[in-house]
Design an enzyme around this catalytic site. Sequence first.
Site, PDB file in Angstrom:
ATOM      1  N   CYS A   1       0.851  -1.374  -0.011  1.00 51.18           N
ATOM      2  CA  CYS A   1       0.128  -0.111   0.151  1.00 51.18           C
ATOM      3  C   CYS A   1       0.794   1.383   0.039  1.00 51.18           C
ATOM      4  O   CYS A   1       0.430   2.303  -0.691  1.00 51.18           O
ATOM      5  CB  CYS A   1      -0.863   0.051   1.089  1.00 51.18           C
TER       6      CYS A   1
ATOM      7  N   HIS B   1      -2.949   1.810   6.969  1.00 48.21           N
ATOM      8  CA  HIS B   1      -3.386   1.449   5.310  1.00 48.21           C
ATOM      9  C   HIS B   1      -2.954   3.054   4.662  1.00 48.21           C
ATOM     10  O   HIS B   1      -3.307   4.013   5.423  1.00 48.21           O
ATOM     11  CB  HIS B   1      -4.773   1.056   4.862  1.00 48.21           C
TER      12      HIS B   1
ATOM     13  N   ASP C   1      -6.991   5.901  -3.951  1.00 45.00           N
ATOM     14  CA  ASP C   1      -6.308   4.751  -3.322  1.00 45.00           C
ATOM     15  C   ASP C   1      -6.046   3.908  -4.485  1.00 45.00           C
ATOM     16  O   ASP C   1      -7.102   3.004  -4.928  1.00 45.00           O
ATOM     17  CB  ASP C   1      -7.233   4.035  -2.172  1.00 45.00           C
TER      18      ASP C   1
ATOM     19  N   ASN D   1     -14.536   3.933  10.008  1.00 43.49           N
ATOM     20  CA  ASN D   1     -15.457   3.991  10.934  1.00 43.49           C
ATOM     21  C   ASN D   1     -16.280   2.781  11.394  1.00 43.49           C
ATOM     22  O   ASN D   1     -17.102   2.517  12.085  1.00 43.49           O
ATOM     23  CB  ASN D   1     -16.708   4.990  10.070  1.00 43.49           C
TER      24      ASN D   1
ATOM     25  N   LEU E   1       1.403  -1.210  27.421  1.00 47.20           N
ATOM     26  CA  LEU E   1       2.966  -1.237  27.185  1.00 47.20           C
ATOM     27  C   LEU E   1       3.422  -0.005  28.087  1.00 47.20           C
ATOM     28  O   LEU E   1       3.091   1.162  28.247  1.00 47.20           O
ATOM     29  CB  LEU E   1       3.330  -0.804  25.783  1.00 47.20           C
TER      30      LEU E   1
ATOM     31  N   GLU F   1     -10.686  -6.140  44.814  1.00 52.96           N
ATOM     32  CA  GLU F   1      -9.276  -5.858  44.533  1.00 52.96           C
ATOM     33  C   GLU F   1      -9.098  -5.677  43.226  1.00 52.96           C
ATOM     34  O   GLU F   1      -9.540  -6.212  42.251  1.00 52.96           O
ATOM     35  CB  GLU F   1      -8.514  -7.192  44.991  1.00 52.96           C
TER      36      GLU F   1
END
Length: 681
Positions: free
Chosen positions: A274, A332, A355, A395, A477, A535
């Site tokens: 792409c 993309h 595209d 979307n 992370l 907890e």
Amino acid sequence: MEDLSIHHVNLELSENRERHRTGGFSASNSLVVRRGDPFRISVQFKGRPFNPNTDSLKIDVMLGGLYTMMPVTFSRKESSAPWNACIDSNKSTPQNLSIFISSPAFASVGCYKFQLCLSTQNNRGSCVCGSFVVLCNPWCSEDAVFIPFEDEREEYVLSDSGLLFMGTPMNPVSRPWSFDQYEPGVLEACLDLLQVSPQHQVNRTKDYLKRNNPVYISRVVSAMINCEDDRGVLKGNWSEDFKEGVHPSKWAGSGDILKQWAKFGYNPVKYGQCWVFAAVMCTVMRVLGIPCRVVTNYNSAHDTNANLVIEEHYSETGQKLNYSKDSVWNFHVWVECWMTRKDLGSDMNGWQVLDPTPQQRSEGVFCCGPAPVKAIKYQCLDRPFDIPFVYAEVNAAVHTIIWSQGNVVSFSTDTERVGSFICTKAVGFPRLQNITGDYKSIKSSSSTLSSRSSIVSDDSTLSRGASSQRVTAFLTLDKSPVAGEPIRFTVKVVNRQRVPKKLIVHLNAQAKEYNHGPSDAFWENHGVMQLAPMEVKVLQQQIHPAQYKNVLGDNLINLAVVLEDTATRERVLAAEEFNISSPELIIKKDSIVPNKEHSATVTFINLFSHPVSGVLTVTGAGLINGRTQFRLNSLRPGGKVEQRFSFTPSMSGVKMLHASLSLSNSNVTVRGFKMVSINSV
């Protein structure tokens, strides 16, 4: 005295290139002009002087079978025709006439032929032939591609380098790209692309007539960048076998691709994905004078059945399963082009999505757009072209399903993930610009390091167990992962009930390509957790470099945790997809002026946990002719190497030096770039 005749026609290349901002195309030796603005030619006579009372000039302009005749007048007011030619009395003498030729702001793009003909009182005449190239004109307010800000015209039309963005929303990776529109042969290849197109081959006159419209041009180019329906530029390949061509990640610029395509008889170049398709299309559009930028949509949905829903499937231990034809690509890449939309109304003017990656047919052809960005944001799905498809890419909702022994044990919906971050290169600066708000209404800003938690939906017909949230999981992370360092992450588990819980914990990591499902897990961890009523517990985890070294490169990582309540058998999933950043090459250079030899240094520090070797390649459009390569021998972990090289800039302006180190015996490429400002002497 000898009768009057034309001795020579000077196309005034230097003046016209400056006037039309086409100086970069000087390598082509063609007169390249932008429609809607006049260009000047000079006519030198031999014999007697030119007498305006008895002598006349006309210019015939031809584009294929299209033909326009212009009498050369002494004033523009004398002609109301779209094309006209008039004598510049301030620069003319009886032996040398200076003539301005004006094309309309809606002239068709292409390579024109012209014939300048002289008629005298004796009905004797002489003719001289020539040619010139007409491009769109973003500087002309009457042109459909007019863009009102000079810095944007510099960026989106004239700039021959840029950045493509890959990776993930939490850790975007900028990849330098040389658009190469001024490299020898690129202009000609872009014009050939229009000539080779099926539209031109089927009906040349109709094609020439329609080339005045950027909507038409952009659809032709979108289809011609891929080769699925025609003799297009690039062959796509999303397998792991690239033996018959070049791995898409190895390309660094458009010039090599376009010139190879033209050189070998318009046979497709292997291979593209792409970002390569989009970057090459950006080159072609900028060459043709249509403002263009490369755009990345993170978490881009490929909705094959057009229901605005993407299904993702997981095993009970957290491994992602390839059960659906629908998919969410980590990123993309497409392009946006700037144009007015007379076919849709002024409210659809501005940036348009195009595209060239062959995903879905549009009117029977693998192309996409131009789809107005405003139509996507405001859900105007009934207008052309391909708006519903692009709307789904940014979307669609994601349904996540967990399976156990052939049964669905958990179901959740995420409406925020797809199109979560959309960006392009900032105008004038080597950094990204967030344009998500151009495509969709932003409900709230979120951290690029936010985790995603999937919980059984209360109203789902597939949900099993109670209708209230009992356990919640968050996966985060600790920092953006870097090659050579452990991947550290945190799992936060919350018991939302006033009863104790015993949970089975499954953790695993899988490598995946940006547009494919993941492979088998390369790391996993399993255990049991006890939770007291209400907890909250936090698990600190890490994956060591030796455990992920075999999946480095352009791969991404799918990391998932599944919690199973031993009492109710309910499952909760939290997942994150991320990339591991490679080290960067550092480029240092001195101040630079054109046409003088300069030197620069590339530095590489081996941050990997093992020795590396490979090939270092340095390129730079307008800086280096071709490419310079060096061999890097085995470099120990932590080792440092510096490589000095020379180059001679050929033109002024802001250019990009680009260095890439392809490591042996792996798919890893280490990159670096330096923007270079070349001052005129």
